[in-house]
Design an enzyme around this catalytic site. Sequence first.
Site, short mmCIF file in Angstrom:
data_model
loop_
_atom_site.label_atom_id
_atom_site.label_comp_id
_atom_site.label_asym_id
_atom_site.label_seq_id
_atom_site.Cartn_x
_atom_site.Cartn_y
_atom_site.Cartn_z
N HIS A 262 4.75 -3.33 -3.69
CA HIS A 262 4.14 -2.52 -2.64
C HIS A 262 3.20 -1.50 -3.28
O HIS A 262 3.66 -0.54 -3.91
CB HIS A 262 5.21 -1.82 -1.81
CG HIS A 262 4.64 -0.87 -0.81
ND1 HIS A 262 4.04 -1.31 0.34
CD2 HIS A 262 4.55 0.48 -0.80
CE1 HIS A 262 3.61 -0.26 1.03
NE2 HIS A 262 3.91 0.84 0.35
N ASP A 264 0.49 1.23 -2.61
CA ASP A 264 -0.20 2.09 -1.65
C ASP A 264 -1.67 2.17 -2.04
O ASP A 264 -2.00 2.51 -3.18
CB ASP A 264 0.41 3.48 -1.64
CG ASP A 264 1.80 3.49 -1.00
OD1 ASP A 264 1.88 3.16 0.19
OD2 ASP A 264 2.77 3.82 -1.69
N ASP A 374 5.95 -0.53 4.97
CA ASP A 374 6.03 0.92 4.79
C ASP A 374 5.32 1.72 5.86
O ASP A 374 5.16 2.92 5.74
CB ASP A 374 5.45 1.28 3.41
CG ASP A 374 5.70 2.72 3.02
OD1 ASP A 374 6.73 3.28 3.45
OD2 ASP A 374 4.88 3.29 2.29
N HIS A 579 -1.87 3.58 5.45
CA HIS A 579 -0.80 4.41 6.00
C HIS A 579 -0.44 5.66 5.18
O HIS A 579 0.54 6.34 5.52
CB HIS A 579 0.46 3.56 6.25
CG HIS A 579 1.10 3.02 5.00
ND1 HIS A 579 1.03 1.69 4.66
CD2 HIS A 579 1.83 3.61 4.04
CE1 HIS A 579 1.69 1.49 3.53
NE2 HIS A 579 2.18 2.66 3.14
#
Length: 1007
Positions: A262, A264, A374, A579
Amino acid sequence: MHDDRTLVEARLKRVLDERVRPAVYPASVPLDVAVWNAPGEPVPVAEGLAAEPVPTAVGERWGAPWGTSWFRVSGTVPKEWAGRTVEAVLDLGFDENMPGFQCEGLVYRPDGTPVKGLNPRNQWVRIAAPAEGGEEVRLHIEAASNPVILDYHPFLPTQLGDKETAGSEPQYKLARMDLAVFDETVWQLVIDLEVLGELMRELPEDSGRRYDIVRAVGRALDAVDLQDVNGSAAAARALLEGVLSTPAEPSAHRISAVGHAHIDSAWLWPLRETVRKVARTTSNMTALIEDEPDFVFAMSQAQQWAWVKEHRPEVWAKVKKAVADGRFVPAGGMWVESDTNMPGSEAMARQFVHGKRFFLDEFGVENDEAWLPDTFGFAAGLPQIIKAAGSKWLLTQKISWSQTNRFPHHTFNWEGIDGTRIFTHFPPVDTYNCSMKGSEIAHAAKNFKDKGVARHSLAPTGWGDGGGGTTREMIAKAARMRDLEGSATVRWETPEQFFQKAEAEYPNAPVWVGELYLELHRATLTSQAGTKQGNRRSEHLLREAELWAATAAVRCPEFTYPSEQLDRIWKTVLLHQFHDILPGSSIAWVHREARATYAALARELTAIIEAAQRALAGDGADELVFNSTPHARDGVPAGGAGTAAIGGRSAIEARAEGGFVLDNGLLRVEIDARGLVVSAYDLVADRETVAPGAAANLPQLHADFPNMWDAWDVDEFYRNTVSDLTQADEVTAGEGASVRVVRTFGDSRLTQVLSLAPGAQRLDIDTEVDWHETEKFLKLAFPLDIHAERYASETQFGHFYRPTHTNTSWEAAKFEACNHRFVHLEEPGWGVALVNDSTYGHDVTRAVRGDDAGTTTTVRVSLLRAPRFPDPETDQGVHRFRHALVPGAAIGDAVREGYRINLPERRVSGGSAVAPLVTVDDDAVVVTAVKLADDGSGDVVVRFHESRGGRAKATLTAGFPAADVTVTDLLERPLEEVAAPELADGAVSVRLRPFELATLRFGRRLG
């Protein structure tokens, strides 16, 4: 038999830590190390490789915050290591407890070929297996000295979040730069003991299987010669074969492990660093895929794939091969893992359009799943968008973070506002960074809420962000748990393989209706107001640019539709909806750049709009008003231009008790000497809007110091203390029927202009705040005399109802929620709307008055916060907001006024009116996009939806010669299951269910 279980377990821990793990590398020699520090921003790989480094050594400090250091390591494999496996062990000064949040490196060969990333849990580089002895070794490391922002004492304000304030103090100390012998037998023993030890601790204390493992581990530890671990490891492993080969129970939970990292797209690092994080991780994963035949890795976010293609072509070549082999899987079908609460209708659609199209164009891959592990909650309009994009599944994990209520399912059907259902899975492992620990696997099995009717779950496996993804240790652990008694079974599978199995075994999965509200991170609807305003403005400018450019391209032969420019701008806006960007939870650097980016996009889009409108207006001196809203406005049709006709009057007079009265024959608004609205009387309905004894447009200031996650969270106790900002420095009459109010508080200043336009049944409120508070929360309150058990908040392609009461913990937890352009409350026959041009967070509460037993329902919009982590200067400075209170509004009025405040009219001198490119004969049907087709065919694409929550029958008429019309998905592909509608004289009749979204593609008759 005496119970020595705890003795064996304690023994296992010490022997592993102090003897077995250190023996994985039984011999080592130091490498020679030299370093070159790149000045300023990162340099191209060729420049870093060519730079002349200076000698340095283990123990030396390196790396100013956000700097890049190029290390050259060199040495010779000792002759006596011939026949052994040799690795370089390269520790830049890692903290193994913080994978993903510190320094990182990417290793290159001298020719520039990337080898793999260096991360806290992944410090090795294979040199030879087997070695011949005498090999010369030379490697280069592009090392990023990203500072630790989220430290062991989290949420402390820091200036490290922007290179402009971070200073130059070295952040790290080189810890190890060695060539070492890698003993695979010892390494395999470590994995054996870890898997069994972790499983053992998860089994019931009275379990026979637990004691089988205890005895086997005890015998294996007896076989380990602590003075010769390497010589005795094989014998110890042999004693564990029995307990490792006992198969799982037939009823064991089944886990689909998906390799994952994951990443970001920005958070505690800037966008430019994410480009490098992705390169490091994809280098790691393509290398791992070559070594591990069962391993499958999935990566979402088309933007990140595009970065690899653009910036690291040598890595891209490896990625493409792994995708072709089915081992490296494009996932999610979105441009980024965006926030889903705040993006507008078209923006949310375009996340899928651009994401899916990238994967289709590059690999021919069609994503069936949306992958959002997420994201901070999910808007109720999303299921329809997923389906309209041609997808059918959703995965997320974040709802497990909810503070108050536990979600009742892990696998279920999620129903959106229009009735669309999407098969959805929440991984019960409760992490999107699974590392294959026994505790994680056991938790997934125990936690799974759908036992007895389903038994499949998914585990996204790998270190995220800068952690480098899945490791060889995780793969080795998964291999042992493939069929192991006492454990869930683990298989490497793609997301598609998991969803196919899960859906097949659970055909009657339960249904959850409405939004998936995260009971956490509610302040992300307000933090970093400048970023949110930039997003909202960009969305509406894009609407205008596409509408007028398409109209000009169809009507004006000399005008060229700027498809490539619009495509690039859309992708930039979509990237910033990630996000941790749009929600305001990134470091200062990210938001500083975002504000500059939005300003540049606004200039670019305005230029497109103005060029198209000039082409359409032609020569002449008449003032033409261009109306970009989906409704007629002052006599100008939706999507057209003409002469505005504004009727009515508005007046201002002094109020006897102080203040002023505004009146336009539709509304009479009283503003008292404090600058507060004490009456907003609907003259048409003969009804007061403001609750008796209350005052609207009331600024309120709260202390705001959440327990953790400062930029993300507002905790409910913030309501316990409030200051009503009723003291006004100035209340004066302004231009026209308007009142100017000035207030100072703390170190800040609030200026408002309240105005009543002729012919408008709304009170416009323009607010400017020069904000210099810290750890405060500013709201604007509107106590309304209305009895409503629910209220409507606009979301994508419709609106969603939330209760105003707190009967249950689920309702009480929604003390801060999201809306787009409007909030609407209604009693039968009369309602009130509060519309905005850039705010999202709000709260609605109700109270019964003691004097008349009437109900006061208070709507409060959230204006500004001032958290200090991760950006200690969050929102400091000047901000401007526009709101309007609309008494007597039905839901359709709320929709119309919401568009009006976000799409101001544009005035251009020209020769004649401009007819709309498409018209709709029912105001309930709202057109969200008019554009030319993405494939360059010149076809006109129109997207629209039913906006009021009822059935609609409407006729859409093309304002150009239309040859045919097709119903398409969001990617403008024909829907084979839907018959082509009849086109008669350019008109198409459509029927829509409540909130139904539709896309029509009109072919043009040319020549």
